[in-house]
Design a protein around this motif. Structure first.
Motif, PDB file in Angstrom:
ATOM      1  N   ALA A   1       0.836  -1.203   0.000  1.00  0.00           N
ATOM      2  CA  ALA A   1       0.000   0.000   0.000  1.00  0.00           C
ATOM      3  C   ALA A   1       0.868   1.248   0.000  1.00  0.00           C
ATOM      4  O   ALA A   1       0.633   2.203  -0.773  1.00  0.00           O
ATOM      5  CB  ALA A   1      -0.932  -0.010   1.210  1.00  0.00           C
TER       6      ALA A   1
ATOM      7  N   TRP B   1       2.447   1.777  -3.494  1.00  0.00           N
ATOM      8  CA  TRP B   1       1.581   2.300  -4.551  1.00  0.00           C
ATOM      9  C   TRP B   1       1.173   3.746  -4.282  1.00  0.00           C
ATOM     10  O   TRP B   1       1.097   4.553  -5.204  1.00  0.00           O
ATOM     11  CB  TRP B   1       0.351   1.410  -4.720  1.00  0.00           C
ATOM     12  CG  TRP B   1       0.649  -0.016  -5.060  1.00  0.00           C
ATOM     13  CD1 TRP B   1       0.098  -1.139  -4.510  1.00  0.00           C
ATOM     14  CD2 TRP B   1       1.599  -0.499  -6.037  1.00  0.00           C
ATOM     15  NE1 TRP B   1       0.630  -2.269  -5.067  1.00  0.00           N
ATOM     16  CE2 TRP B   1       1.548  -1.915  -6.004  1.00  0.00           C
ATOM     17  CE3 TRP B   1       2.482   0.123  -6.914  1.00  0.00           C
ATOM     18  CZ2 TRP B   1       2.347  -2.710  -6.826  1.00  0.00           C
ATOM     19  CZ3 TRP B   1       3.283  -0.667  -7.725  1.00  0.00           C
ATOM     20  CH2 TRP B   1       3.211  -2.062  -7.687  1.00  0.00           C
TER      21      TRP B   1
ATOM     22  N   LEU C   1      -6.873   2.453  -3.711  1.00  0.00           N
ATOM     23  CA  LEU C   1      -6.349   1.095  -3.644  1.00  0.00           C
ATOM     24  C   LEU C   1      -7.518   0.113  -3.671  1.00  0.00           C
ATOM     25  O   LEU C   1      -8.587   0.394  -3.125  1.00  0.00           O
ATOM     26  CB  LEU C   1      -5.542   0.881  -2.361  1.00  0.00           C
ATOM     27  CG  LEU C   1      -4.299   1.753  -2.172  1.00  0.00           C
ATOM     28  CD1 LEU C   1      -3.691   1.514  -0.797  1.00  0.00           C
ATOM     29  CD2 LEU C   1      -3.266   1.494  -3.261  1.00  0.00           C
TER      30      LEU C   1
ATOM     31  N   SER D   1      -2.396   4.257   4.477  1.00  0.00           N
ATOM     32  CA  SER D   1      -2.748   4.874   3.204  1.00  0.00           C
ATOM     33  C   SER D   1      -3.538   6.165   3.397  1.00  0.00           C
ATOM     34  O   SER D   1      -4.618   6.146   3.993  1.00  0.00           O
ATOM     35  CB  SER D   1      -3.586   3.895   2.358  1.00  0.00           C
ATOM     36  OG  SER D   1      -4.109   4.553   1.233  1.00  0.00           O
TER      37      SER D   1
END
Length: 243
Positions: free
Chosen positions: A36, A39, A47, A73
């Motif tokens: 996570a 990205w 996500l 995130s």
């Protein structure tokens, strides 16, 4: 169109399955939250997290891992896998998920969708429509139901579900390209947002989806190609026209 990096969790680890087959597993990271962070660091705006154990067993099994991903995130997280009860939905929302994807429950009990949209909010729910050879698959893709895919999609949209995640299982994990024709038919069938999944593995796939000109095609999920590093998230986002 937004690119959704996929984080599939099995036994607490980040994995990918070939066409959803449990015996064809590749482990990419012991800690899904690590992926996570990766990205998000590369610019992900959303996500897509799947609890594979939950999908196979019929109830969420990796909620703690989901909570770690959400905590790590700063971008919203969409999640699915085994969400068969209201309590399951409450658990993933409590873990920090912004949107929950309903698959088996929606296919087997579509009458539940309107009450769920009223309770949780249609923007927080998505219909996960998974198909192989035109047949809707359920229960971790090992079951088949009699639901007609376009009709189920329309019924979900009419019930107030805000998003449809459409997966062509035959393309999933194969890196052979997306089924553009099927995605177009699905987009034309509903007014809600549609996210393409299954086989999205090159910038050309993303450009082909964008070229359909469907205003409600709002995203594409990319998995194996990112993990195998045959594409970059930056390149896929550029092809999608993400800011």
């Amino acid at each position: 169109m937004v690119i959704y990096p996929a984080i599939d969790i099995r036994n607490g680890k980040c994995v990918r399955l070939l066409q959803g087959r449990a015996e064809d597993e590749t482990v990419y990271a012991d800690d899904p939250a690590e992926m996570a962070r990766r990205w998000v660091g590369e610019g992900a705006q959303w996500l897509h997290v799947v609890d594979l154990d939950g999908a196979f067993e019929g109830a969420p099994r990796n909620t703690e891992a989901l909570a770690r991903i959400c905590a790590a995130s700063p971008v919203p997280v969409q999640t699915g896998g085994g969400l068969r009860t209201d309590t399951d939905l409450e658990r993933v929302f409590a873990a920090g998920a912004a949107r929950a994807v309903l698959g088996t429950r929606a296919a087997e009990r579509p009458e539940d969708l309107a009450p769920l949209a009223a309770r949780f909010g249609g923007d927080r729910l998505a219909l996960g429509l998974d198909a192989r050879d035109g047949k809707v698959r359920t229960r971790g893709w090992v079951g088949t139901c009699d639901a007609d895919a376009p009709e189920l999609a329309r019924r979900a949209a009419e019930a107030g579900v805000g998003t449809l995640v459409y997966t062509d299982i035959s393309r999933d994990g194969m890196m052979r390209g997306v089924n553009v024709d099927a995605m177009e038919r699905m987009c034309r069938a509903v007014d809600c947002g549609v996210i393409a999944s299954g086989g999205v593995s090159t910038a050309d796939d993303v450009r082909a989806l964008a070229a359909l000109g469907c205003a409600n095609l709002v995203g594409a999920i990319v998995g194996k190609a990112l993990y195998e590093e045959t594409v970059t998230l930056c390149g896929m986002r550029a092809a999608a026209g993400e800011p």
